[in-house]
Design an enzyme around this catalytic site. Sequence first.
Site, PDB file in Angstrom:
ATOM      1  NE  ARG A 177      15.080 103.063  -3.552  1.00 39.51           N
ATOM      2  CZ  ARG A 177      15.922 103.842  -2.888  1.00 39.51           C
ATOM      3  NH1 ARG A 177      15.483 104.975  -2.364  1.00 39.51           N
ATOM      4  NH2 ARG A 177      17.186 103.520  -2.755  1.00 39.51           N
ATOM      5  CG  HIS A 227      12.583  94.163  -1.968  1.00 34.42           C
ATOM      6  ND1 HIS A 227      12.822  94.838  -3.148  1.00 34.42           N
ATOM      7  CD2 HIS A 227      12.176  95.101  -1.076  1.00 34.42           C
ATOM      8  CE1 HIS A 227      12.555  96.118  -2.979  1.00 34.42           C
ATOM      9  NE2 HIS A 227      12.155  96.306  -1.724  1.00 34.42           N
ATOM     10  CE1 TYR A 251      -1.975  90.054  16.503  1.00 35.05           C
ATOM     11  CE2 TYR A 251      -1.138  92.199  15.812  1.00 35.05           C
ATOM     12  CZ  TYR A 251      -1.305  91.232  16.791  1.00 35.05           C
ATOM     13  OH  TYR A 251      -0.819  91.439  18.047  1.00 35.05           O
TER      14      TYR A 251
END
Length: 859
Positions: free
Chosen positions: A37, A83, A127
Amino acid sequence: MSENTENQQDGRIIQINIEEQMKTAYIDYSMSVIVGRALPDVRDGLKPVHRRVLFGMNELGNNSNKPYKKSARIVGEVMGKFHPHGDASIYDTIVRMAQPWSLRYMLVDGQGNFGSVDGDMPAAMRYTEIRLQRMAEAMLEDIDKETVDFTLNFDDTLEEPTVLPTRIPNLLINGASGIAVGMATNIMPHNLSEVIDGLIAYIDNRDITIEDLIKHVKAPDFPTGGIIYGYEGVKQGFETGRGRVVVRGKVNVETSKAGRERLVIYELPYQINKAALHQKIAQLADDKIIEGISEARDESDRDGMRLVIDLKREAIANVVINQLYKYSELQTSYGINNVALVKGRPRVLNLKDMLAEFVDFRHEVVVRRTRFDLRKAEEKAHILQGYLIALDHLDEVIALIRASRTPDEAKEGLMTRFELSEIQSKAILELRLQRLTGMERDKIKEEYDEVMKLIAYLKDVLSDEGLRFKIIKEELEDVKKRFGDERKTEIQYLASEMRMEDIIAEEDVVITISHLGYIKRTSAYDYRQQKRGGRGALGGKTREEDYIEHLFVASTHHTMLFFTEKGRCYWLKVYEIPEGEKSGKGRAIQNLINLPTDDKIRAIIDIKDLSDKEFISSHYIVLCTANGIIKKTLLEDFSRPRQNGVNAITINEGDQLLEAKLTNGNSQIMMAIKSGRAIRFPENTVRDTGRGAIGVRGIEVDNDKDEVVGMICVNKEDETRTVLVVSEKGFGKRTDIEEYRITNRGGKGVKTINITEKTGSLIAILDVTEKDDLMITCKSGITIRMAVADIREAGRATQGVRLIRLDDSDEIAAVARLDEQEEQRLDEEAQEGMEGNESGQEGSSATLGEAPVDETPAE
């Protein structure tokens, strides 16, 4: 202490030590965070989430030459396949890789609202649209050639790469930051061109020292620009992997039409929120912590950042800038902590370690790629070899196939009859009829020859390490050519750190200071030499009311002494003067020295070394004022630089300092005044006094309408020097110094040029030799460089010849002497420029011929 845990499957009760259980579980968790990570891999500089995003986009065909895809689609693809940790972490990663102020070299090309440097949030993923940047594609190149290991994804249904086979040294150029368990990383971004130069230097010499590598990879280079203030922490970071870098925003000083000064912040330190900084500055002004600010406003637009701070009339710009650095985030420090995963383990890395790991990885990629290409080439050659055998026995092959009842029988027949492999036999059976034509047969033969050449080359690569490293270097140079750019972040060295002369290359530069106080240095070779009377070239873009006033040549290792019209002296190393384009405006001098707003630079002296005791105790600074006062002070009095300058001469009311010269105590001094008179007297008639003294009269001046325009100091033994005088309208001449008789100091002097309406008033007096060049600057910004040898000698009282053609409204602003030798400055470009001016042309303007010399004797 122990805990009972019941195993539900077989009913047994297992005794477990809770301390051991906690220790084991926590170590497992921390290693998962460290490896999976928070820390980047040293090879591709990516954390798993970044790698999965780029790989997922590549798998979707979301390339730079294809249309954009919705971010939500990419997020879903990455989350569903690789993921499974929530959409927020994936979208945040995508957003950061698309922000030009976050990554030095962006990896994602975004379309839509991806936030701002003011801290505004990006639009929702439904968007925005994205695709890979070309640089990210270079990181994924050759991934399908077995160059890297793949591992199963979280549900064992797909494979994902453990590392990308990147050609880009991403760890260094984009940096990384992350907090793991018990450790953290903070790697600064660097310039791609510099990093690649460092990699090539390392490949050429594996024993290269970090000190030598620093000559290539100079310092971090942030996407938001700014100034690295101080080098010691940067150097420590390069050498040990841990250090501290201080970054300042860039500030310009501007003067409004009303004469008020304002500061313009146009670059911020890395990761600083502009809106928060604006608010902080306003708060500092309201709380009276910084007194000189009247208003702060944000004028940023699509053309760039512009945070404007209006100053109060009495405020000194440089003082306010230093207060902003002290009290606000305009100066920020970052801890360098180069921790990355090396073979799955976290390690602190210095600069050489990071370069070495990347080179080793590239070598591994080249070897694996070559093996893959060799295997594929051999497979292809094997099939083409079968084709050639079949084509050589075409009739027999056709007859065998026609006689076979099934494809398998035909395949067995071909294998038996022509000793072909199963693969070759299958390929022959699948051969299209059109390939049996004569032309196609030739093509197959050519193709086979090409493949055999490729196989030979690939085998050479695998057997020759030098050839492999040559390939790595060529690929790195290609990356530099495609993606390399100039540094964005300046480096500002502290005087206390080191001998900067060892780092800064010694070269001659032209320094210009404009009437409104803008200063810059430019390479002397940028100014082409022209014939006398030429039109000139643009030497500095200035505002309408500004023009270049001082122009001279100095070495980057020297110290400049700046003398102001109020009689103060300031110090500045030449390399500290910001470099600019020949046509650029430069930086406000208030940014560099603590110069009050009502004072300005009038004279500059170039000193090679202020620490040379013998030199400073045997040389003097001679100062003269516009009202004809002259003063001599030992150079030693000016050898200890101070931040706020020192008093060099006490100036009477209505007077101002005009000129400063360095002498050895045995010079002949000449002073000239506007109306065309000059005086000559020995230097020893002026006794040396301390810095605070007023001085004595050097020449008689009618204060109502006349003033001193210049002063020269010539050694008695130097017979090669002549006196050059130049008038406002571009006329000038050289005269032997002996034509000026020696008189007492303080007299009226004799005529030095015949002043008429055509010539204008006297503007400059210089001592020159025939080996010198002149640099003449006009108030319009036009600059011309010419050889002194082109200006012929004339009598003391003549008007001279035309040196530069001027427009009716233009006048000469400054004349400087260049001590460069002819062969040192005529590089190829200048030579071409001079040949282009043989007819005396610059652009479309023709050269004027020599004006007649007026031989009218002096009255």
